[in-house]
Design an enzyme around this catalytic site. Structure first.
Site, PDB file in Angstrom:
ATOM      1  N   ASP A 210     -13.233  -9.375   2.362  1.00 56.75           N
ATOM      2  CA  ASP A 210     -13.658 -10.682   1.385  1.00 56.75           C
ATOM      3  C   ASP A 210     -14.617 -11.539   2.218  1.00 56.75           C
ATOM      4  O   ASP A 210     -14.556 -11.768   3.356  1.00 56.75           O
ATOM      5  CB  ASP A 210     -12.500 -11.221   1.302  1.00 56.75           C
ATOM      6  N   SER A 211     -15.471 -12.199   1.477  1.00 48.15           N
ATOM      7  CA  SER A 211     -16.615 -13.081   2.184  1.00 48.15           C
ATOM      8  C   SER A 211     -16.237 -14.298   2.660  1.00 48.15           C
ATOM      9  O   SER A 211     -16.825 -15.151   3.601  1.00 48.15           O
ATOM     10  CB  SER A 211     -17.523 -13.375   1.045  1.00 48.15           C
TER      11      SER A 211
ATOM     12  N   ASP B 271      -6.896  -6.300  -5.187  1.00 48.36           N
ATOM     13  CA  ASP B 271      -6.039  -6.638  -3.744  1.00 48.36           C
ATOM     14  C   ASP B 271      -5.339  -7.590  -4.230  1.00 48.36           C
ATOM     15  O   ASP B 271      -5.228  -8.456  -5.282  1.00 48.36           O
ATOM     16  CB  ASP B 271      -7.291  -6.894  -2.908  1.00 48.36           C
TER      17      ASP B 271
ATOM     18  N   CYS C  10      12.038   6.606  -5.383  1.00 48.63           N
ATOM     19  CA  CYS C  10      11.032   6.127  -4.319  1.00 48.63           C
ATOM     20  C   CYS C  10      11.028   6.824  -3.150  1.00 48.63           C
ATOM     21  O   CYS C  10      12.132   7.074  -2.827  1.00 48.63           O
ATOM     22  CB  CYS C  10      11.175   4.750  -4.064  1.00 48.63           C
TER      23      CYS C  10
ATOM     24  N   CYS D  62       9.551   6.184  -0.012  1.00 55.64           N
ATOM     25  CA  CYS D  62       9.653   5.317   1.299  1.00 55.64           C
ATOM     26  C   CYS D  62      10.763   5.269   1.960  1.00 55.64           C
ATOM     27  O   CYS D  62      11.784   5.634   1.461  1.00 55.64           O
ATOM     28  CB  CYS D  62       9.137   3.907   0.825  1.00 55.64           C
TER      29      CYS D  62
ATOM     30  N   CYS E  27      14.108   3.362   0.983  1.00 57.95           N
ATOM     31  CA  CYS E  27      14.701   4.125  -0.197  1.00 57.95           C
ATOM     32  C   CYS E  27      15.358   5.562   0.467  1.00 57.95           C
ATOM     33  O   CYS E  27      16.466   5.978  -0.164  1.00 57.95           O
ATOM     34  CB  CYS E  27      13.854   4.388  -1.312  1.00 57.95           C
TER      35      CYS E  27
ATOM     36  N   HIS F 297       8.265  -0.330   1.371  1.00 58.09           N
ATOM     37  CA  HIS F 297       8.616   0.026  -0.200  1.00 58.09           C
ATOM     38  C   HIS F 297       8.111  -0.596  -1.090  1.00 58.09           C
ATOM     39  O   HIS F 297       7.462   0.088  -2.071  1.00 58.09           O
ATOM     40  CB  HIS F 297      10.157  -0.530  -0.345  1.00 58.09           C
TER      41      HIS F 297
END
Length: 378
Positions: free
Chosen positions: A91-92, A265, A303, A305, A308, A334
């Site tokens: 990002d600038s 984002d 899930c 991850c 989980c 997660h």
């Protein structure tokens, strides 16, 4: 060649694509975890990659203040510095400068501001922002812009947008073409259709490798955001990636993908992970809530991850209540996994041209809410 975009399929306005950069490819629609200061908070780089993320976001403003772009360049660039071999977008710094308010002074050439970290004075211009991002070795560089605040009257939004367009032209001249690297322009104009059209035309005339929609998700609400995308996105070139900056909640992302956005984002999944919030197929959970303290189930049985696969809601609740760092780490993992799973689902639905059905199922599950635990006395 600069970075390239390949359109692989579509379903209505939604697009399934692939961006090729100097450090790898990005399957779109894509969500970029935010690594503002060279780290995705509470995550190891390899853990971020395990969720399926292919690109992360760094920030010019924060990295120029600490540790400094020249230092990062001397140490091999941001990829090596943070041990992230994949693509990076920076990002600038425009949004962060806007948020300083009392610490900044805007003029036609750029912005002078005091560091919120130590009070030291700094200056950002379209050219210096581009140079800092080059030193960081960002695959995707963002034009320096004056991010329009909200709420805003049309004359103020017009002034801000036109200043950003002048800065975009200056940044484009300062950008050095390299194979696999690209520069994105940012469409501004708040929620005013004529201003968005003027901005999009100005950027297309300048010519960029991708086009971002900025100035949304700043308080205008989902309905107004979607209506702004409805008339803005069709103005953008079909052969370049489209990026909606700073968005957002899963429902916002799904609606924006339906309208033709490719990249996103947001700090939300990581920030929520550090504040006991978990995103799930059935909405958000507050893991600090006492209802979880005896619950042996995972957050989401579908899930993959570590939170989980290996831990119960009861254990995660305990970690949060005990202020253990592991709780923030597991919930962050997660949430990032959930966001990447949503993006995978969207890509698959566009490929099979079943996006409307996928969105209907997504919205139905979100509306149902979490299933309460079965009482031991039942």
């Amino acid at each position: 060649m600069s970075l390239s975009y390949q359109l692989l399929g579509s379903d209505g306005a939604a697009r399934r694509g692939r961006i090729t950069t100097a450090h790898g490819t990005i399957e779109t629609p894509a969500f970029m975890p935010v690594g503002t200061a060279g780290t995705v908070k509470a995550m190891l780089p390899q853990s971020v990659a395990e969720t399926g993320a292919q690109i992360v976001l760094g920030n010019t403003f924060h990295l120029m203040l600490r540790p400094g772009a020249e230092r990062v360049a001397a140490l091999g660039g941001l990829h090596k510095f943070m041990n992230w071999p994949g693509p990076i977008l920076t990002d600038s710094g425009g949004f962060q400068v806007m948020s300083l308010k009392e610490l900044r002074k805007l003029d036609p050439d750029g912005v002078t501001f005091r560091s919120p970290k130590d009070g030291s004075q700094h200056r950002l211009t379209p050219e210096s922002s581009i140079e800092i991002q080059r030193l960081l070795d960002a695959d995707i560089t963002m034009s320096f812009d004056e991010c329009t605040s909200w709420p805003v009257e049309e004359p103020e939004a017009a002034f801000s947008m036109r200043l950003s367009m002048k800065w975009a032209a200056r940044g484009r001249k300062a950008f050095t073409e390299r194979p696999g690297y690209g520069l994105f322009g940012i469409v501004q104009g708040s929620t005013f259709p004529a201003l968005r059209e003027e901005s999009a035309k100005a950027l297309i005339d300048i010519g960029f490798d991708g086009y971002a929609v900025g100035g949304l998700a700043v308080g205008e609400g989902q309905e107004l955001m979607f209506s702004t995308l409805d008339y803005t996105v069709p103005m953008l070139p079909a052969d370049r990636p489209r990026y909606l900056m700073g968005v957002g909640r899963p429902g916002d992302i799904v609606g924006a993908v339906k309208r033709g956005i490719d990249m996103f984002d947001c700090v939300m999944p990581t920030r929520s992970g550090r504040t006991a919030q978990a995103f799930t197929r059935r909405g958000e959970l507050n893991m600090r809530n006492a209802r979880h303290r005896d619950d042996p189930r995972p957050i989401d049985e579908h899930c993959a991850c570590p939170a989980c696969k290996h831990h119960s809601r009861a254990y995660l609740h305990h970690l949060i209540r005990a202020d253990e760092i592991l709780g923030a780490m597991l919930l962050t993992w997660h949430n990032l996994q959930y966001y990447q799973d949503v993006m995978r689902g969207l890509r698959g639905a566009i490929e099979s041209r079943t996006l409307d059905d996928w969105i209907a199922s997504f919205e139905r599950d979100q509306a149902l809410g979490d299933i309460p635990p079965i009482s031991n006395g039942a």
